[in-house]
Enzyme design. Sequence first.
Site: not given
Length: 630
Positions: A13-14, A109, A111, A334, A336
Amino acid sequence: MQSNQSYRLFIAEKPSLARAIADVLPKPHQKGNGFIKASNGDVVSWCIGHLLEQATPEIYDPRYKKWAINDLPIVPEQWILMPKDNTKKQFNILVDLIKSADQIVHAGDPDREGQLLVDEVLNYCQLPPDKRKAIQRCLISDLNASAVEKSLQQLRSNQDFIPLSTSALARARADWLYGINMSRLCTIVGQKNGYRGVLSIGRVQTPILGLVVRRDLEIAQFVPKPFYEVFAVLQTKDNEIFKAKWQPSEACSPYQDEEGRVLVKKLAENVCQRINNQSGKIDKVSNKKKELAPPMPFNLSALQIEMAKKNGLSAQNVLDICQSLYEKHKLITYPRSDCRFLPEEHLKQITGVKSAIENNCPELQTAIGDADFALRSKAWNDKKVEAHHAIIPTLRKARMENLTDNEKAVYQVVATQYLAQFYPTYKYAELQIDVDIQGGKFVSKANQMLDEGWKVLFRSKNNQVEADTDGNESNGLLTRLVKKGETVQCIDTELVSKETQPPRPFTDATLLSAMTGIARFVKDPEIKKILRETDGLGTEATRAGIIELLFKRQFLTRQGKLIRATDVGKNLILSLPDIMSMPDMTAHWELQLDEISKKAFSYQQFMHQLNSSLLDLVNQLKNTKLNIIA
């Protein structure tokens, strides 16, 4: 990169996650432009958040450049996603890698949003069906090498996550449709009435603003009323003294408010006169032994609420600190997460996590020493863990001088909550004595701590365990428990005069708490009932950003720790139909989005209902007056 080579491509994701994945792949590594190649041929590349964004209305039709009521609602027939200008270079690199990769591993991520932002790039590439079906999913919630390695050994089919992606897609499109159409509509109508700015409307942000505006109005319109409480001071045959509070009977209801408070002083005075120097009889004695389990490990909202109360940090502050502790320092899992449970697999890591906390938080040495690591709280439950688990410390030992004070504070709170899982329950006795005096009912309540258990970890600075007594603080417990039928003497009475208090203005902690417990503010009893199960306005990942947006758009303002609505924010809410500023509609959407992710509701049903309600709102608002100017 040579396109004729066959290789496995990991898409993170990043960049921070990409580096963590590359770190566990065979070395030496070759750093390329927008990717890292391992010695076994595996390639790791990355998104930078969303690389694609929804096209603006004028891309669908140039006439939408001009905002006109008659064009609303704007509903695209074919949705268009466009590469973002500022990350176009990385997007093009990633697309080339995807097209030439032999095998693809989705490592967004764990989610809803993380699933969509990689999936939308993969969809954009229009891969052949067999290559698409072969895509694997890697769920990483801890950036330390051993945890990442483990995740790479537990790859799943990306097909399993299509419902999650569809749910995120429905949310993104719903937000676009609602935000674009309602913001244009309200801005045009507002400008007709002399307002110069843009009125931004959002399916979550507007109901949150509504919560604050309604609370401010309640406070402004509040008229304090005096009310009265009567206490009997009672003496036992052994000369022990205790107090009992009068419980008004049904006959008193004409003199009470809806919360049962007595509003007529004369009535309270009569009760005092009637019972003074009279004898009473013990009607009922209850001495219940109760236990309170340790608080569960944190999810993001619970941690944000705790840090707002404890350190006055805003939701956005806490999210930023958590991202840093996760990505930069690799000290927490993680962040979030919306889950407060842990996978049973994590039981194997207890010793390692304990050792990391010992190193990173010398202040918790005693807490670690007194913990019983053989205890198992209800936190460990595979059935309650989906894509991610509660936020807990990782196995990493770090040099804590590299952390800011706030980072240290958040880490310590997360670590303490984790340690609480290894403490016994808090045990107490709940004593209640019901007394009949001259036909009136008087009740005395007190709690007695039997075993401090996990509460020892949360003592306040003056070394007191936070009180959770219910009743009269000065009451004390009788050294000898009275028995039913025993006689007591009323040796004195106390008439306490109080005033009703207005509700308190929202703070960061209470506004977040309202967003996660939105059922309390919902009118529709059916939705209210369902929402108690799947509570929440917005998601863990979006709540902080939405609150900040309302400040940025000058709809909300801060007065110290208090959050208040500005005049523009207040006037906007008062001009809108209730359905737009109450949480019912968006809470219902969140419920449906959750059902889409569980295959219990379809994307088509959701969009059809949304488009129909948009049309109704446009027709309703076209001729409304929005008097925004204060």
